[in-house]
Scaffold this motif. Structure first.
Motif, short mmCIF file in Angstrom:
data_model
loop_
_atom_site.label_atom_id
_atom_site.label_comp_id
_atom_site.label_asym_id
_atom_site.label_seq_id
_atom_site.Cartn_x
_atom_site.Cartn_y
_atom_site.Cartn_z
N ASP A 27 -27.42 57.46 149.22
CA ASP A 27 -26.49 57.21 150.33
C ASP A 27 -27.17 57.56 151.65
OD1 ASP A 27 -24.41 56.84 152.04
OD2 ASP A 27 -22.98 58.12 150.98
N ILE A 28 -27.94 56.58 152.17
CA ILE A 28 -28.71 56.79 153.40
C ILE A 28 -27.79 56.96 154.61
CG2 ILE A 28 -30.49 55.81 154.91
CD1 ILE A 28 -31.54 56.64 152.20
N ASN A 29 -26.60 56.37 154.55
CA ASN A 29 -25.68 56.49 155.68
C ASN A 29 -25.16 57.93 155.83
OD1 ASN A 29 -25.62 53.76 156.63
ND2 ASN A 29 -24.46 53.23 154.78
N LYS A 30 -25.14 58.66 154.72
CA LYS A 30 -24.63 60.02 154.73
C LYS A 30 -25.75 61.05 154.92
CE LYS A 30 -22.01 63.26 151.84
NZ LYS A 30 -21.38 63.45 150.51
N ASP A 31 -26.87 60.84 154.25
CA ASP A 31 -27.96 61.81 154.26
C ASP A 31 -29.30 61.11 154.46
OD1 ASP A 31 -26.44 64.25 153.47
OD2 ASP A 31 -26.10 63.09 151.63
N SER A 32 -30.28 61.87 154.93
CA SER A 32 -31.66 61.40 154.96
C SER A 32 -32.46 62.21 153.94
CB SER A 32 -32.26 61.54 156.36
OG SER A 32 -32.17 62.87 156.81
N PHE A 33 -33.61 61.67 153.56
CA PHE A 33 -34.38 62.28 152.48
C PHE A 33 -35.84 62.40 152.89
CE2 PHE A 33 -30.67 60.34 150.67
CZ PHE A 33 -30.26 61.22 149.67
N LEU A 34 -36.49 63.43 152.36
CA LEU A 34 -37.91 63.64 152.57
C LEU A 34 -38.59 63.72 151.22
CD1 LEU A 34 -40.41 64.37 154.32
CD2 LEU A 34 -39.65 66.76 154.20
N LEU A 35 -39.66 62.96 151.07
CA LEU A 35 -40.42 62.94 149.83
C LEU A 35 -41.87 63.29 150.12
CD1 LEU A 35 -40.71 62.07 146.77
CD2 LEU A 35 -41.16 59.76 147.63
N PHE A 36 -42.45 64.17 149.31
CA PHE A 36 -43.88 64.44 149.35
C PHE A 36 -44.48 64.00 148.02
CE2 PHE A 36 -43.25 67.91 152.66
CZ PHE A 36 -44.03 67.28 153.62
N TYR A 37 -45.70 63.47 148.06
CA TYR A 37 -46.40 63.19 146.81
C TYR A 37 -47.91 63.21 147.04
CZ TYR A 37 -46.07 58.39 148.72
OH TYR A 37 -46.11 57.28 149.53
N ILE A 38 -48.61 63.58 145.98
CA ILE A 38 -50.07 63.59 145.97
C ILE A 38 -50.50 62.64 144.87
CG2 ILE A 38 -52.13 64.98 145.58
CD1 ILE A 38 -50.45 67.44 146.51
N ASN A 39 -51.32 61.66 145.20
CA ASN A 39 -51.77 60.67 144.22
C ASN A 39 -53.18 60.97 143.74
OD1 ASN A 39 -49.46 59.02 144.21
ND2 ASN A 39 -50.14 57.93 146.06
N GLY A 40 -53.43 60.63 142.47
CA GLY A 40 -54.80 60.63 141.99
C GLY A 40 -55.58 59.55 142.71
N PRO A 41 -56.90 59.46 142.48
CA PRO A 41 -57.72 58.49 143.20
C PRO A 41 -57.14 57.08 143.14
CG PRO A 41 -59.11 59.98 141.98
CD PRO A 41 -57.70 60.30 141.57
N SER A 42 -56.84 56.53 144.30
CA SER A 42 -56.17 55.24 144.37
C SER A 42 -56.36 54.63 145.75
CB SER A 42 -54.67 55.39 144.06
OG SER A 42 -54.09 56.41 144.84
N ILE A 43 -56.22 53.31 145.80
CA ILE A 43 -56.17 52.60 147.07
C ILE A 43 -54.79 51.99 147.19
CG2 ILE A 43 -57.09 50.70 148.45
CD1 ILE A 43 -59.77 51.11 147.09
#
Length: 330
Positions: A27-43
């Motif tokens: 529910d983006i209209n009600k709340d905002s979200f923060l995501l963190f991620y670390i990827n293995g070797p990738s393009i």
């Protein structure tokens, strides 16, 4: 704002699926979200880029590097376990798309809290002492958007150089001789050594104004099932990540202030038979709308102009005018 914990997953296909799933289902209209991620070797390839022209295929294959296309525009970036990625997932209020300052300010403040003086320069880059430590991109759909970026904390810069093919005009447009001179790791500027996990927590504490204020959003088992299905359907799909090389007999490319645009045309008997548009611009919508409008059109200026009359070129192609686009392809 809620922080979405990705449970330490380093598969870029899953992490990009988490980002898309949260964008389209919470529910983006009600709340905002923060995501963190670390990827293995990738393009991670920009949505509108021609994959095979952005990567060093021999190096990628030899080193088992994942190649995954994202939803947002912009250029290709190299990720590894020394690179922290963040994503602000919010409502699209009509004023935030292409406003990178709004979303990079909390990150720049967090770096300042760690004694790292950073600034947003150019279109979408965060620099420290004139060297790039972060690139940012955006995607918007149906009143929702995300702004995501890299934070090069302790990445293997030599692998960045080896894995990517950076176009000469992009380097020259920035007045820089090489990737090596252009990028830096944030760890170089931090006095007290820390792990990337500790670095992530410092960013979180700054954004939420204290560890005790971090609000966690837990994905359900059903959410995870849907995320894995999306990952397989899109981000693990060769057609999405690579696609087929276009057939063309004309190529027109130019680097505009908003980014590079490369148009491939197959013109047969005076008519446009096929058209493919590539680039690292930040547009809203799908470039196939422009491509489809030109198919079957006679290759002359008046016919091309008429075919594009109902198309919002500045929105789809990141800010260039319709006249600039017509001048490019004809």
């Amino acid at each position: 704002m809620y922080f979405v914990d990705n449970k330490g997953i380093t598969d870029p296909r899953i992490n990009l699926a988490i980002e898309e799933y949260v964008l389209k289902n919470m529910d983006i209209n009600k709340d905002s979200f923060l995501l963190f991620y670390i990827n293995g070797p990738s393009i991670i390839i920009g949505k509108n880029q021609n994959t095979v022209e952005e990567i060093n295929t021999e190096f990628v294959d030899a080193n088992g590097i994942h190649v995954v296309r994202r939803l947002s525009g912009g250029g290709a970036v190299y990720h590894d376990l020394g690179n922290l990625n963040y994503s602000f997932i919010t409502k699209d209020d009509g004023e935030s798309f292409r406003n990178f300052k709004k979303f990079t300010e909390p990150v720049i403040k967090a770096l300042a809290d760690m004694g790292v003086k950073a600034e947003l320069l150019g279109r979408n880059d965060i620099l420290v002492e004139g060297r790039k430590v972060s690139g940012n991109a955006q995607f918007a759909t149906q009143g929702r958007m995300f702004t995501h970026g890299t934070l090069m904390f302790d990445t293997e810069i030599e692998r960045v150089v080896s894995a990517l093919k950076v176009k000469k005009d992009k380097i020259e447009s920035k007045g820089i001789k090489s990737i090596r001179s252009r990028v830096a790791n944030i760890s170089e500027f931090i006095e007290e050594p820390m792990t990337i996990e500790q670095f992530r927590m410092e960013i979180l504490k700054s954004i939420f104004e204290g560890e005790e204020n971090i609000q966690y959003w837990e994905l359900t088992d059903e959410d995870w099932d849907n995320i894995r299905a999306l990952s397989a359907e899109r981000y693990g799909n060769w057609d999405w990540n690579y696609g087929k090389s276009p057939k063309f007999n004309m190529q027109h490319s130019h680097r505009f202030p908003v980014g590079g645009i490369d148009v491939r045309l197959q013109v047969e008997k005076g008519k446009i038979d096929e058209v493919n548009i590539y680039g690292d611009f930040f547009g809203v919508g799908d470039v196939t709308v422009v491509e489809d409008s030109l198919k079957g059109v006679q290759y002359d200026r008046d016919s091309i102009t008429k075919a594009l009359d109902a198309i919002d070129i500045p929105t789809i192609l990141g800010g260039i005018t319709k006249e600039e686009f017509i001048n490019l392809i004809y």
